[in-house]
Design an enzyme around this catalytic site. Structure first.
Site, short mmCIF file in Angstrom:
data_model
loop_
_atom_site.label_atom_id
_atom_site.label_comp_id
_atom_site.label_asym_id
_atom_site.label_seq_id
_atom_site.Cartn_x
_atom_site.Cartn_y
_atom_site.Cartn_z
NE ARG A 104 75.10 -43.35 -26.93
CZ ARG A 104 75.72 -44.08 -26.01
NH1 ARG A 104 76.75 -44.56 -26.88
NH2 ARG A 104 75.39 -44.77 -24.88
CB THR A 108 70.70 -48.47 -33.59
OG1 THR A 108 70.45 -47.39 -33.50
CG2 THR A 108 69.14 -49.24 -34.34
CG ASP A 200 72.40 -40.21 -19.64
OD1 ASP A 200 72.63 -38.98 -19.66
OD2 ASP A 200 72.36 -41.01 -20.71
CG ASP A 203 69.53 -39.54 -17.78
OD1 ASP A 203 68.56 -38.62 -18.38
OD2 ASP A 203 69.31 -40.93 -17.64
C1 PRP Z 1 74.87 -38.86 -24.98
C2 PRP Z 1 75.84 -37.77 -24.72
C3 PRP Z 1 76.81 -37.98 -26.33
C4 PRP Z 1 76.68 -39.37 -26.87
C5 PRP Z 1 77.93 -40.03 -26.74
O1 PRP Z 1 73.96 -38.29 -25.33
O2 PRP Z 1 75.79 -36.92 -24.36
O3 PRP Z 1 76.03 -36.90 -27.33
O4 PRP Z 1 75.96 -40.03 -25.92
O5 PRP Z 1 77.32 -41.10 -27.09
P1 PRP Z 1 77.83 -41.76 -28.28
O6 PRP Z 1 79.49 -40.96 -29.00
O7 PRP Z 1 78.12 -42.86 -28.33
O8 PRP Z 1 77.55 -41.06 -29.52
P2 PRP Z 1 72.73 -39.03 -25.05
O9 PRP Z 1 72.36 -39.88 -26.37
O10 PRP Z 1 72.63 -39.81 -23.71
O11 PRP Z 1 71.74 -37.79 -24.70
P3 PRP Z 1 71.02 -37.35 -23.63
O12 PRP Z 1 72.71 -35.73 -23.58
O13 PRP Z 1 70.13 -36.24 -24.47
O14 PRP Z 1 70.90 -37.79 -22.19
N1 URA Z 2 76.28 -41.23 -23.01
C1 URA Z 2 76.64 -40.99 -22.15
O1 URA Z 2 76.19 -40.33 -21.58
N2 URA Z 2 77.50 -41.16 -20.99
C2 URA Z 2 78.38 -42.89 -21.92
O2 URA Z 2 79.26 -43.35 -20.65
C3 URA Z 2 78.09 -43.01 -23.33
C4 URA Z 2 77.78 -42.20 -23.61
#
Ligand code: PRP
Ligand code: URA
Length: 209
Positions: A104, A108, A200, A203
């Site tokens: 994400r 945005t 997160d 993370d």
């Molecule tokens: C997180 C999570 C989803 C997304 C959810 O990923 O694992 O993929 O955010 O958010 P949304 O419904 O608003 O799209 P992130 O972008 O943090 O990437 P990561 O898994 O690599 O940490």
């Molecule tokens: N992605 C995450 O990992 N946690 C949240 O709460 C939202 C998006």
């Protein structure tokens, strides 16, 4: 929300409460995410087709029912979806595994694609898309678009914590997709994080916070 299944089994609820705790360490977080994925997967695989097969027990030959190893693909959304793969594969060890890399954009909140490798025969398979967090729904919706472009017709989305906004987004963009989650939380904060949520997920799974 007729396309939403909340797997509110006490084991699932308890384990989700444990990963919500900010003091849960990376090792336990990983183990719990895998276990929750397996329990949600148990519910999401309830309607997989069974096929007849004749063989002998120690006492007699008869016809029994078996899953086909050909029927399933799992597609984690990187990174956090990776944490759910082992749990699902412990139920479906012969499933094919595709990967979709999305993150994400912090400003945005729109998903940005960086990787996509999917099995070629998705049209023949029940596809389980894996991502622990369904927040705005942008990432899952984009991933499902890729999977549909590659021919998939039967798709289920498995997450651990969902927000109402994400459920609404998937319901609108993909009314044919059933969402399975372990908890439906209240809302998002102004940075797009689920409240109360668990922070997160990527993370916390990989120790990168
Ligand atoms: C997180 C999570 C989803 C997304 C959810 O990923 O694992 O993929 O955010 O958010 P949304 O419904 O608003 O799209 P992130 O972008 O943090 O990437 P990561 O898994 O690599 O940490
Ligand atoms: N992605 C995450 O990992 N946690 C949240 O709460 C939202 C998006």
């Amino acid at each position: 929300m007729s396309n939403l299944v909340i797997v509110d089994h006490p084991l699932v609820t308890h384990k989700i409460s444990m990963i919500r705790d900010k003091n849960t360490n990376t090792r336990d977080f990983r183990t719990l995410v895998s276990e929750i994925a397996m329990l949600i997967g148990y519910e999401a695989t309830r309607d997989l087709p069974l096929y007849p097969k004749r063989f002998s027990t120690p006492l007699m030959e008869a016809e029994f029912k078996m899953l086909s190893s050909m029927d399933v693909a799992v597609v984690p959304i990187l990174r956090a979806g990776l944490g759910m793969v082992d749990g699902i594969l412990s139920l479906l060890p012969t499933a094919k595994v595709g990967h979709i890399g999305l993150y994400r954009d912090h400003d945005t909140l729109e998903p940005v694609e960086y990787y996509c490798k999917l099995p070629s025969d998705l049209d023949l398979r029940q596809v389980f898309v894996l991502d622990p967090m369904l927040a705005t729904g942008g990432s899952a919706s984009a991933a499902i678009n890729f999977i549909k472009q590659r021919g998939a017709k039967k798709i289920k989305l498995l997450c651990i914590v969902a927000a109402p906004l994400g459920v609404e987004r998937i319901t609108k963009d993909h009314p044919d997709v059933t969402i399975y989650c372990g908890a439906l939380d209240e809302r998002l904060n102004d940075k797009g994080y689920i409240l109360p949520g668990l922070g997160d997920a990527g993370d916390r799974l990989f120790g990168t916070q």
